[in-house]
Design a protein around this motif. Structure first.
Motif, PDB file in Angstrom:
ATOM      1  N   ILE A  53      90.929 -43.104  55.236  1.00  0.00           N
ATOM      2  CA  ILE A  53      90.124 -41.913  54.925  1.00  0.00           C
ATOM      3  C   ILE A  53      89.877 -41.933  53.419  1.00  0.00           C
ATOM      4  N   VAL A  54      88.599 -41.793  53.056  1.00  0.00           N
ATOM      5  CA  VAL A  54      88.237 -41.812  51.635  1.00  0.00           C
ATOM      6  C   VAL A  54      87.904 -40.391  51.205  1.00  0.00           C
ATOM      7  N   CYS A  55      88.488 -39.985  50.112  1.00  0.00           N
ATOM      8  CA  CYS A  55      88.141 -38.666  49.592  1.00  0.00           C
ATOM      9  C   CYS A  55      87.800 -38.794  48.122  1.00  0.00           C
ATOM     10  N   GLY A  56      86.837 -38.033  47.671  1.00  0.00           N
ATOM     11  CA  GLY A  56      86.317 -38.190  46.309  1.00  0.00           C
ATOM     12  C   GLY A  56      84.810 -38.194  46.393  1.00  0.00           C
ATOM     13  N   SER A  57      84.156 -37.676  45.383  1.00  0.00           N
ATOM     14  CA  SER A  57      82.721 -37.428  45.509  1.00  0.00           C
ATOM     15  C   SER A  57      82.002 -37.590  44.184  1.00  0.00           C
ATOM     16  N   THR A  58      80.693 -37.375  44.273  1.00  0.00           N
ATOM     17  CA  THR A  58      79.818 -37.576  43.122  1.00  0.00           C
ATOM     18  C   THR A  58      79.228 -36.264  42.619  1.00  0.00           C
ATOM     19  N   SER A  59      78.903 -35.378  43.544  1.00  0.00           N
ATOM     20  CA  SER A  59      78.254 -34.137  43.100  1.00  0.00           C
ATOM     21  C   SER A  59      78.866 -32.925  43.805  1.00  0.00           C
ATOM     22  N   TYR A  60      80.191 -32.927  43.910  1.00  0.00           N
ATOM     23  CA  TYR A  60      80.916 -31.791  44.504  1.00  0.00           C
ATOM     24  C   TYR A  60      81.736 -31.169  43.365  1.00  0.00           C
ATOM     25  N   PRO A  61      81.427 -29.939  42.962  1.00  0.00           N
ATOM     26  CA  PRO A  61      82.036 -29.419  41.732  1.00  0.00           C
ATOM     27  C   PRO A  61      83.394 -28.747  41.914  1.00  0.00           C
ATOM     28  N   ARG A  62      84.063 -29.050  43.023  1.00  0.00           N
ATOM     29  CA  ARG A  62      85.397 -28.468  43.279  1.00  0.00           C
ATOM     30  C   ARG A  62      86.387 -29.609  43.531  1.00  0.00           C
ATOM     31  N   HIS A  63      87.668 -29.295  43.528  1.00  0.00           N
ATOM     32  CA  HIS A  63      88.669 -30.339  43.779  1.00  0.00           C
ATOM     33  C   HIS A  63      88.984 -30.419  45.266  1.00  0.00           C
ATOM     34  N   ALA A  73      95.366 -37.663  57.240  1.00  0.00           N
ATOM     35  CA  ALA A  73      95.522 -39.124  57.279  1.00  0.00           C
ATOM     36  C   ALA A  73      96.789 -39.490  58.051  1.00  0.00           C
ATOM     37  N   ASP A  74      97.881 -38.750  57.826  1.00  0.00           N
ATOM     38  CA  ASP A  74      99.134 -39.053  58.544  1.00  0.00           C
ATOM     39  C   ASP A  74      98.955 -38.858  60.043  1.00  0.00           C
ATOM     40  N   GLU A  75      98.273 -37.759  60.408  1.00  0.00           N
ATOM     41  CA  GLU A  75      98.034 -37.509  61.841  1.00  0.00           C
ATOM     42  C   GLU A  75      97.263 -38.654  62.485  1.00  0.00           C
ATOM     43  N   ALA A  76      96.318 -39.224  61.719  1.00  0.00           N
ATOM     44  CA  ALA A  76      95.459 -40.287  62.270  1.00  0.00           C
ATOM     45  C   ALA A  76      96.046 -41.675  62.017  1.00  0.00           C
ATOM     46  N   ASP A  77      97.208 -41.718  61.370  1.00  0.00           N
ATOM     47  CA  ASP A  77      97.831 -42.990  61.009  1.00  0.00           C
ATOM     48  C   ASP A  77      96.890 -43.828  60.140  1.00  0.00           C
ATOM     49  N   ALA A  78      96.239 -43.160  59.194  1.00  0.00           N
ATOM     50  CA  ALA A  78      95.259 -43.819  58.319  1.00  0.00           C
ATOM     51  C   ALA A  78      95.782 -43.856  56.885  1.00  0.00           C
ATOM     52  N   HIS A  79      95.306 -44.829  56.135  1.00  0.00           N
ATOM     53  CA  HIS A  79      95.578 -44.831  54.691  1.00  0.00           C
ATOM     54  C   HIS A  79      94.668 -43.791  54.034  1.00  0.00           C
ATOM     55  N   LEU A  80      95.135 -43.221  52.936  1.00  0.00           N
ATOM     56  CA  LEU A  80      94.291 -42.281  52.185  1.00  0.00           C
ATOM     57  C   LEU A  80      93.926 -42.921  50.850  1.00  0.00           C
ATOM     58  N   VAL A  81      92.612 -43.101  50.653  1.00  0.00           N
ATOM     59  CA  VAL A  81      92.107 -43.620  49.379  1.00  0.00           C
ATOM     60  C   VAL A  81      91.402 -42.476  48.658  1.00  0.00           C
ATOM     61  N   VAL A  82      91.838 -42.181  47.455  1.00  0.00           N
ATOM     62  CA  VAL A  82      91.165 -41.145  46.660  1.00  0.00           C
ATOM     63  C   VAL A  82      90.341 -41.833  45.584  1.00  0.00           C
ATOM     64  N   ASP A  83      89.043 -41.630  45.651  1.00  0.00           N
ATOM     65  CA  ASP A  83      88.156 -42.128  44.595  1.00  0.00           C
ATOM     66  C   ASP A  83      88.033 -41.006  43.565  1.00  0.00           C
ATOM     67  N   TYR A 102      99.819 -38.085  46.690  1.00  0.00           N
ATOM     68  CA  TYR A 102      99.321 -37.971  48.067  1.00  0.00           C
ATOM     69  C   TYR A 102      98.630 -39.232  48.576  1.00  0.00           C
ATOM     70  N   ALA A 103      98.055 -40.019  47.673  1.00  0.00           N
ATOM     71  CA  ALA A 103      97.176 -41.112  48.096  1.00  0.00           C
ATOM     72  C   ALA A 103      97.921 -42.426  48.210  1.00  0.00           C
ATOM     73  N   ASP A 104      97.440 -43.309  49.112  1.00  0.00           N
ATOM     74  CA  ASP A 104      97.953 -44.675  49.141  1.00  0.00           C
ATOM     75  C   ASP A 104      97.337 -45.471  47.998  1.00  0.00           C
ATOM     76  N   ILE A 105      96.068 -45.187  47.743  1.00  0.00           N
ATOM     77  CA  ILE A 105      95.373 -45.839  46.627  1.00  0.00           C
ATOM     78  C   ILE A 105      94.551 -44.771  45.900  1.00  0.00           C
ATOM     79  N   VAL A 106      94.624 -44.770  44.590  1.00  0.00           N
ATOM     80  CA  VAL A 106      93.706 -43.962  43.775  1.00  0.00           C
ATOM     81  C   VAL A 106      92.847 -44.954  43.000  1.00  0.00           C
ATOM     82  N   CYS A 107      91.540 -44.826  43.142  1.00  0.00           N
ATOM     83  CA  CYS A 107      90.664 -45.665  42.331  1.00  0.00           C
ATOM     84  C   CYS A 107      89.825 -44.765  41.441  1.00  0.00           C
ATOM     85  N   ALA A 108      89.349 -45.311  40.356  1.00  0.00           N
ATOM     86  CA  ALA A 108      88.539 -44.487  39.440  1.00  0.00           C
ATOM     87  C   ALA A 108      87.700 -45.391  38.559  1.00  0.00           C
TER      88      ALA A 108
END
Ligand SMILES: Cc1ncc(COP(=O)(O)O)c(C=O)c1O
Length: 292
Positions: A53-63, A73-83, A102-108
């Motif tokens: 599951i990827v979370c992180g955005s380009t034009s969303y002005p909230r966190h 992500a845990d419920e779905a047994d998925a990795h969480l990537v935060v961009d 919270y994230a398995d990977i944080v990219c920026a």
């Protein structure tokens, strides 16, 4: 997050390799609040059982609510990537929630609010480190540009300095002031405000489309990005306060910037007047100080 809802094209657009190699399913925002619809994210995760599951955005002005994403992500047994390309500078300065726990990977990226060179970074724990390293080199990247590596080190050093915290908080305070000023000018501010460096506005209340708005602003020497708006066909304007804050502008100047944008958009002042005022303002707060 779906592109038209504020997501980034590297998160599954068919125009990008991410959309060709991976089966992305986009989630979006609640039409009433403009905030991420977590019930929808959960329902989609249950239905599609994604690996990531990827979370992180380009034009969303909230966190994003990182804890909610982790739970889904845990419920779905998925990795969480935060961009965290956009908020990483605010996170470093303590002005935004930290996704790292919270994230398995944080990219920026390193060139936005973080004020470093054009480039990126990936953070992960030891469990994924080897796979992430190999995915960077030799899979997708050649030798590193050492000038950029050095510039990143300088940016990270600056981000650890005590005054970076002040900068990060001023960026958010300025964005809030700018959002309020633009609302006073009659523009519709997406989500009713901001918690970040970003302000996204709909120009429709001024009976304008985004293209016309952009041309009118350009005539006033203001260059702005056009972006999609959620839940409608129209496009809006997206702006950020990192650069003006770095130039030394504060909330008083944001009120002035909002008024200048309003004047340029309405085109109700003689040509050149907005341009002259923009030149006066940026002359007092230059982007680079002369060291000569
Ligand atoms: C969420 C997100 N990720 C990644 C990027 C990639 O940044 P760039 O194209 O500047 O390298 C952006 C740029 O806007 C972004 O908003």
């Amino acid at each position: 997050m779906a592109l038209e809802q504020g997501g980034h094209l590297t998160h599954g657009s068919p125009a990008n390799f991410s959309g060709r190699w991976f089966d992305f399913v986009g989630y979006g925002t609640d039409p009433d609040t403009g905030l991420i619809d977590y019930a929808q994210v959960r329902a989609l995760a249950r239905r599609h059982r994604p690996k990531v599951i990827v979370c992180g955005s380009t034009s969303y002005p909230r966190h994003p609510d990182y804890a909610a994403f982790r739970e889904i992500a845990d419920e779905a047994d998925a990795h969480l990537v935060v961009d965290a390309a956009h908020p990483i500078g605010l996170i470093a300065g303590g002005a935004a929630p930290n996704p790292v726990p919270y994230a398995d990977i944080v990219c920026a990226t390193t060139h936005k609010v973080l004020r470093g060179p054009r480039g990126g970074l990936l953070l992960c724990g030891s469990r994924l480190a080897e796979r992430v390293d190999r995915a960077v080199f030799p899979f997708s990247q050649g030798g590193a540009q050492m000038n950029t590596v050095a510039a990143k080190a300088v940016a990270f050093g600056e981000a650890q300095a005590p005054d970076f915290t002040g900068y990060a908080h001023r960026v958010v305070a300025n964005a809030r002031a700018l959002a309020a000023a633009l609302e006073a000018e009659g523009l519709a501010v997406v989500t009713g405000g901001t918690d970040t460096h970003l302000v996204v506005v709909d120009v429709a209340p001024l009976a304008l489309d985004a293209g016309t708005a952009r041309r009118r602003l350009a005539a006033g020497a203001v260059v702005l990005d056009v972006c999609g708006l959620p839940h409608g066909a129209a496009r809006g304007l997206r702006m950020g306060t990192a650069a003006l804050t770095t130039q030394g502008m504060g909330e008083a100047e944001m009120a002035r910037v909002g008024a200048l944008l309003g004047a340029a958009l309405r085109a109700d002042r003689p040509g050149g007047e907005v341009r002259a005022q923009v030149a006066e303002l940026t002359g007092r707060f230059p982007p680079y100080r002369s060291h000569m």
